[in-house]
Design a protein around this motif. Structure first.
Motif, PDB file in Angstrom:
ATOM      1  N   THR A 147       0.838  -1.203   0.000  1.00 43.07           N
ATOM      2  CA  THR A 147       0.000   0.000   0.000  1.00 43.07           C
ATOM      3  C   THR A 147       0.874   1.254   0.000  1.00 43.07           C
ATOM      4  O   THR A 147       0.589   2.229  -0.716  1.00 43.07           O
ATOM      5  CB  THR A 147      -0.939  -0.005   1.223  1.00 43.07           C
ATOM      6  OG1 THR A 147      -1.801  -1.143   1.125  1.00 43.07           O
ATOM      7  CG2 THR A 147      -1.787   1.253   1.282  1.00 43.07           C
ATOM      8  N   PHE A 150       2.317   1.705  -3.541  1.00 39.32           N
ATOM      9  CA  PHE A 150       1.274   2.115  -4.486  1.00 39.32           C
ATOM     10  C   PHE A 150       0.900   3.583  -4.294  1.00 39.32           C
ATOM     11  O   PHE A 150       0.792   4.342  -5.263  1.00 39.32           O
ATOM     12  CB  PHE A 150       0.021   1.233  -4.360  1.00 39.32           C
ATOM     13  CG  PHE A 150      -1.181   1.877  -5.001  1.00 39.32           C
ATOM     14  CD1 PHE A 150      -1.188   2.136  -6.368  1.00 39.32           C
ATOM     15  CD2 PHE A 150      -2.279   2.262  -4.248  1.00 39.32           C
ATOM     16  CE1 PHE A 150      -2.269   2.767  -6.973  1.00 39.32           C
ATOM     17  CE2 PHE A 150      -3.363   2.892  -4.837  1.00 39.32           C
ATOM     18  CZ  PHE A 150      -3.361   3.146  -6.204  1.00 39.32           C
ATOM     19  N   ALA A 154       1.104   6.556  -6.957  1.00 35.46           N
ATOM     20  CA  ALA A 154      -0.119   7.249  -7.366  1.00 35.46           C
ATOM     21  C   ALA A 154       0.009   8.755  -7.087  1.00 35.46           C
ATOM     22  O   ALA A 154      -0.404   9.586  -7.901  1.00 35.46           O
ATOM     23  CB  ALA A 154      -1.329   6.658  -6.638  1.00 35.46           C
ATOM     24  N   GLY A 157       1.924  10.318  -9.835  1.00 33.88           N
ATOM     25  CA  GLY A 157       1.125  10.439 -11.052  1.00 33.88           C
ATOM     26  C   GLY A 157       0.133  11.584 -10.957  1.00 33.88           C
ATOM     27  O   GLY A 157      -0.071  12.338 -11.923  1.00 33.88           O
ATOM     28  N   VAL A 158      -0.473  11.741  -9.792  1.00 31.36           N
ATOM     29  CA  VAL A 158      -1.425  12.829  -9.561  1.00 31.36           C
ATOM     30  C   VAL A 158      -0.696  14.176  -9.634  1.00 31.36           C
ATOM     31  O   VAL A 158      -1.194  15.136 -10.226  1.00 31.36           O
ATOM     32  CB  VAL A 158      -2.117  12.633  -8.194  1.00 31.36           C
ATOM     33  CG1 VAL A 158      -2.798  13.907  -7.725  1.00 31.36           C
ATOM     34  CG2 VAL A 158      -3.119  11.471  -8.273  1.00 31.36           C
ATOM     35  N   VAL A 177      -8.664  13.585  -3.380  1.00 29.43           N
ATOM     36  CA  VAL A 177      -9.385  12.565  -4.167  1.00 29.43           C
ATOM     37  C   VAL A 177      -8.651  11.219  -4.066  1.00 29.43           C
ATOM     38  O   VAL A 177      -9.277  10.168  -3.891  1.00 29.43           O
ATOM     39  CB  VAL A 177      -9.521  13.005  -5.652  1.00 29.43           C
ATOM     40  CG1 VAL A 177      -9.989  11.845  -6.530  1.00 29.43           C
ATOM     41  CG2 VAL A 177     -10.480  14.187  -5.763  1.00 29.43           C
ATOM     42  N   LEU A 178      -7.332  11.252  -4.168  1.00 30.61           N
ATOM     43  CA  LEU A 178      -6.534  10.026  -4.043  1.00 30.61           C
ATOM     44  C   LEU A 178      -6.859   9.310  -2.718  1.00 30.61           C
ATOM     45  O   LEU A 178      -7.220   8.129  -2.711  1.00 30.61           O
ATOM     46  CB  LEU A 178      -5.045  10.378  -4.126  1.00 30.61           C
ATOM     47  CG  LEU A 178      -3.996   9.270  -4.071  1.00 30.61           C
ATOM     48  CD1 LEU A 178      -2.651   9.821  -4.583  1.00 30.61           C
ATOM     49  CD2 LEU A 178      -3.760   8.648  -2.720  1.00 30.61           C
ATOM     50  N   ARG A 180      -9.367   9.654  -0.656  1.00 29.73           N
ATOM     51  CA  ARG A 180     -10.760   9.192  -0.586  1.00 29.73           C
ATOM     52  C   ARG A 180     -10.959   7.895  -1.363  1.00 29.73           C
ATOM     53  O   ARG A 180     -11.802   7.080  -1.004  1.00 29.73           O
ATOM     54  CB  ARG A 180     -11.702  10.275  -1.136  1.00 29.73           C
ATOM     55  CG  ARG A 180     -12.043  11.331  -0.092  1.00 29.73           C
ATOM     56  CD  ARG A 180     -13.282  12.103  -0.491  1.00 29.73           C
ATOM     57  NE  ARG A 180     -13.031  13.092  -1.518  1.00 29.73           N
ATOM     58  CZ  ARG A 180     -13.494  13.049  -2.767  1.00 29.73           C
ATOM     59  NH1 ARG A 180     -14.242  12.034  -3.173  1.00 29.73           N
ATOM     60  NH2 ARG A 180     -13.218  14.012  -3.618  1.00 29.73           N
ATOM     61  N   HIS A 181     -10.187   7.718  -2.451  1.00 38.65           N
ATOM     62  CA  HIS A 181     -10.338   6.495  -3.240  1.00 38.65           C
ATOM     63  C   HIS A 181      -9.620   5.297  -2.637  1.00 38.65           C
ATOM     64  O   HIS A 181      -9.944   4.166  -2.952  1.00 38.65           O
ATOM     65  CB  HIS A 181      -9.826   6.721  -4.673  1.00 38.65           C
ATOM     66  CG  HIS A 181     -10.852   7.329  -5.570  1.00 38.65           C
ATOM     67  ND1 HIS A 181     -11.049   8.685  -5.658  1.00 38.65           N
ATOM     68  CD2 HIS A 181     -11.770   6.763  -6.399  1.00 38.65           C
ATOM     69  CE1 HIS A 181     -12.030   8.927  -6.517  1.00 38.65           C
ATOM     70  NE2 HIS A 181     -12.489   7.783  -6.986  1.00 38.65           N
ATOM     71  N   VAL A 182      -8.603   5.549  -1.811  1.00 39.66           N
ATOM     72  CA  VAL A 182      -7.777   4.441  -1.332  1.00 39.66           C
ATOM     73  C   VAL A 182      -8.164   3.986   0.074  1.00 39.66           C
ATOM     74  O   VAL A 182      -8.108   2.789   0.385  1.00 39.66           O
ATOM     75  CB  VAL A 182      -6.275   4.853  -1.396  1.00 39.66           C
ATOM     76  CG1 VAL A 182      -5.406   3.851  -0.668  1.00 39.66           C
ATOM     77  CG2 VAL A 182      -5.838   5.015  -2.849  1.00 39.66           C
ATOM     78  N   PRO A 184     -10.969   3.424   1.723  1.00 46.48           N
ATOM     79  CA  PRO A 184     -11.931   2.335   1.965  1.00 46.48           C
ATOM     80  C   PRO A 184     -11.344   0.934   1.767  1.00 46.48           C
ATOM     81  O   PRO A 184     -11.876  -0.033   2.310  1.00 46.48           O
ATOM     82  CB  PRO A 184     -13.043   2.617   0.938  1.00 46.48           C
ATOM     83  CG  PRO A 184     -12.935   4.089   0.686  1.00 46.48           C
ATOM     84  CD  PRO A 184     -11.462   4.396   0.746  1.00 46.48           C
ATOM     85  N   ALA A 185     -10.253   0.811   1.015  1.00 46.85           N
ATOM     86  CA  ALA A 185      -9.612  -0.496   0.826  1.00 46.85           C
ATOM     87  C   ALA A 185      -8.624  -0.809   1.939  1.00 46.85           C
ATOM     88  O   ALA A 185      -8.072  -1.900   1.983  1.00 46.85           O
ATOM     89  CB  ALA A 185      -8.886  -0.539  -0.526  1.00 46.85           C
ATOM     90  N   VAL A 186      -8.385   0.151   2.827  1.00 47.31           N
ATOM     91  CA  VAL A 186      -7.286   0.053   3.772  1.00 47.31           C
ATOM     92  C   VAL A 186      -7.751   0.093   5.230  1.00 47.31           C
ATOM     93  O   VAL A 186      -7.272  -0.683   6.059  1.00 47.31           O
ATOM     94  CB  VAL A 186      -6.280   1.206   3.502  1.00 47.31           C
ATOM     95  CG1 VAL A 186      -5.217   1.266   4.581  1.00 47.31           C
ATOM     96  CG2 VAL A 186      -5.633   1.056   2.115  1.00 47.31           C
TER      97      VAL A 186
END
Lengths: 216, 216
Positions: A147, A150, A154, A157-158, A177-178, A180-182, A184-186
């Motif tokens: 994680t 990654f 990311a 890249g952003v 935004v990054l 907020r997207h990551v 929930p998986a963590v």
């Protein structure tokens, strides 16, 4: 003490000038004399801090990532988010970071950056995520090292996308935004609920760091 | 028909040679005559397809992203994942994509890439995510345009990291990690459960595309 502060300021001015000249001319074409005239310091002052162009480059790269934006929190995931959000706040505002990010376009320096400051950044965020795991903040399948790697990739890249599209004016929003997207998986749900990923989070963290007493 | 196929192959060979020469020398220093000798085609054949170095560059950039890896699926989120996974499978294997990705290190071309192929990629993935939303596959707070932009940026960052650290040998694994980290913030649970993000997903999608009948 006053002399020491002056020394720190001079070092910073030299690094900023070096970063800007490297970013504008490319590292290979940059000359110490142009860096001297940009920084407005004497040759003696520059060589007191940096023996060569290579050392200047190493200094610029090392400044691209700092641990100073870590403020201890109850949630280690919040500390992890704070490091990324604070850097998103600083980058558009600090000449040394702006020039450093533009420098990363040089493939040879990308390599140096990838093996230097980026490794430190992955290492630090890996430690924070491992601590979060020990405290029960992570979902069971999360691999902290994976994680951490990654999210650093990311983030880069952003940063690049925001640089091209908006000269970094929307970087804080995009890094928000990054996360907020990551997250929930963590994060386990009870922690997820309390993590602050607002676009102005970085600004508040940096203000907090600047109010802290300087280390003795 | 045979003549047409030969024309397509020649065009591809010229673009591969151009991409390689651009990536090695930098766009500014590259010459048409070096591209000619690399491609092993006649001047007439090259100019039949491309009138100038600028057109060659445009051709190389356009090839960096293709819609051909879209195979219709019941789940539009799976189609969205498939586009990213198939590109992760192709990039390390196709000279035109390898050279194109290395070319992106040139800041001026980054800008062109950012405004060209990358906009197409965001546009396509935005459409797929919007369709996923219409079918009830997305969590209610997801903004398709925002997610599409973030994932394209993150994909680029992962690509760059994999290039520096592993010459792209782990790109499929790293893009699989990307989708595993992002999908829980995007997909409703019933869909999430069925999305295939295995590292070899891209390989299987590309094999499927190559078995499809050619368009008439």
């Amino acid at each position: 003490m006053a002399r020491q502060e002056r020394g720190i300021r001079t070092r910073r001015e030299v690094l900023e000038a070096a970063a800007e000249v490297f970013a504008e001319r490319g590292y290979a074409a940059a000359t110490i004399s142009e860096i001297l005239s940009r920084a407005g310091v004497t040759k003696g002052a520059l060589y007191f801090h940096f023996a060569s162009k290579e050392e200047l480059l190493r200094g610029v790269l090392e400044e691209q990532f700092t641990e100073k934006d870590i403020v201890p929190r109850e949630s280690k995931l919040q500390e992890w988010v704070d490091v990324g959000m604070a850097l998103a706040h600083r980058l558009p505002r600090e000449p040394l970071l702006r020039a450093g990010a533009r420098l990363m376009s040089d493939p040879k320096l990308q390599e140096l950056f990838g093996r230097g400051p980026q490794v430190s950044w992955v290492g630090l965020t890996h430690r924070l995520l491992a601590q979060a795991g020990e405290r029960g903040e992570l979902l069971p399948h999360v691999v902290p090292g994976e994680t951490a790697q990654f999210v650093v990739n990311a983030w880069n890249g952003v940063q690049l996308g925001s640089q091209i599209a908006a000269d970094w004016t929307d970087l804080e929003k995009q890094v928000s935004v990054l996360f907020r997207h990551v997250l929930p998986a963590v994060a386990v749900p009870g922690v997820l609920l309390r993590i602050d990923t607002a676009p102005d989070r970085g600004e508040r963290v940096v203000a907090e760091v600047e109010r802290l007493p300087a280390p003795a």
